[in-house]
Motif scaffolding. Sequence first.
Motif, PDB file in Angstrom:
ATOM      1  N   SER A   9       0.831  -1.205   0.000  1.00  0.00           N
ATOM      2  CA  SER A   9       0.000   0.000   0.000  1.00  0.00           C
ATOM      3  C   SER A   9       0.868   1.258   0.000  1.00  0.00           C
ATOM      4  O   SER A   9       0.595   2.212  -0.740  1.00  0.00           O
ATOM      5  CB  SER A   9      -0.927  -0.014   1.215  1.00  0.00           C
ATOM      6  OG  SER A   9      -1.672   1.180   1.282  1.00  0.00           O
ATOM      7  N   TYR A  10       1.923   1.240   0.817  1.00  0.00           N
ATOM      8  CA  TYR A  10       2.844   2.380   0.843  1.00  0.00           C
ATOM      9  C   TYR A  10       3.492   2.574  -0.524  1.00  0.00           C
ATOM     10  O   TYR A  10       3.678   3.698  -0.991  1.00  0.00           O
ATOM     11  CB  TYR A  10       3.941   2.181   1.889  1.00  0.00           C
ATOM     12  CG  TYR A  10       3.473   2.080   3.325  1.00  0.00           C
ATOM     13  CD1 TYR A  10       2.251   2.602   3.755  1.00  0.00           C
ATOM     14  CD2 TYR A  10       4.278   1.467   4.269  1.00  0.00           C
ATOM     15  CE1 TYR A  10       1.861   2.504   5.089  1.00  0.00           C
ATOM     16  CE2 TYR A  10       3.886   1.366   5.604  1.00  0.00           C
ATOM     17  CZ  TYR A  10       2.676   1.885   5.993  1.00  0.00           C
ATOM     18  OH  TYR A  10       2.279   1.792   7.321  1.00  0.00           O
ATOM     19  N   THR A  13       1.052   4.216  -2.891  1.00  0.00           N
ATOM     20  CA  THR A  13       0.928   5.641  -2.559  1.00  0.00           C
ATOM     21  C   THR A  13       2.143   6.417  -3.039  1.00  0.00           C
ATOM     22  O   THR A  13       2.019   7.486  -3.658  1.00  0.00           O
ATOM     23  CB  THR A  13       0.739   5.823  -1.038  1.00  0.00           C
ATOM     24  OG1 THR A  13      -0.455   5.142  -0.647  1.00  0.00           O
ATOM     25  CG2 THR A  13       0.633   7.288  -0.661  1.00  0.00           C
ATOM     26  N   ARG A  17       2.423   9.413  -6.004  1.00  0.00           N
ATOM     27  CA  ARG A  17       3.122  10.687  -5.776  1.00  0.00           C
ATOM     28  C   ARG A  17       4.227  10.884  -6.802  1.00  0.00           C
ATOM     29  O   ARG A  17       4.445  11.985  -7.305  1.00  0.00           O
ATOM     30  CB  ARG A  17       3.723  10.727  -4.363  1.00  0.00           C
ATOM     31  CG  ARG A  17       2.698  10.929  -3.273  1.00  0.00           C
ATOM     32  CD  ARG A  17       3.320  11.011  -1.877  1.00  0.00           C
ATOM     33  NE  ARG A  17       4.464  11.916  -1.839  1.00  0.00           N
ATOM     34  CZ  ARG A  17       5.614  11.628  -1.236  1.00  0.00           C
ATOM     35  NH1 ARG A  17       5.795  10.460  -0.635  1.00  0.00           N
ATOM     36  NH2 ARG A  17       6.592  12.503  -1.218  1.00  0.00           N
TER      37      ARG A  17
END
Length: 100
Positions: A9-10, A13, A17
């Motif tokens: 998930s990180y 994300t 970005r």
Amino acid sequence: MASLAQLQSYRATAGARYLAAIVELRAAYVELSGLEGALINANVGGLSDGALQRFRGDADGIPEQLQHPIYAPGHRAGMAAEARAAAEQHIAEFPTPDEE
């Protein structure tokens, strides 16, 4: 300690970005290079190439080292053409002496 799902998930994300940053870098390059191209045009600013500190050479894409196969693919070409088109648009929209 983060779980595998959290790390994935990180990553997603961070990837989103990263893509946004690459898109913004490309847009900023095209905008800045286009404005500089207009400013050195004799019909607009007529600044000499030496009087305006600007990009040297044509960057035709985000450097390969910054490409990412999942999050930032396909930003490899077209920046120089986009910058030329932006400069041409600025030049075309610049008033001629009889329009001022």
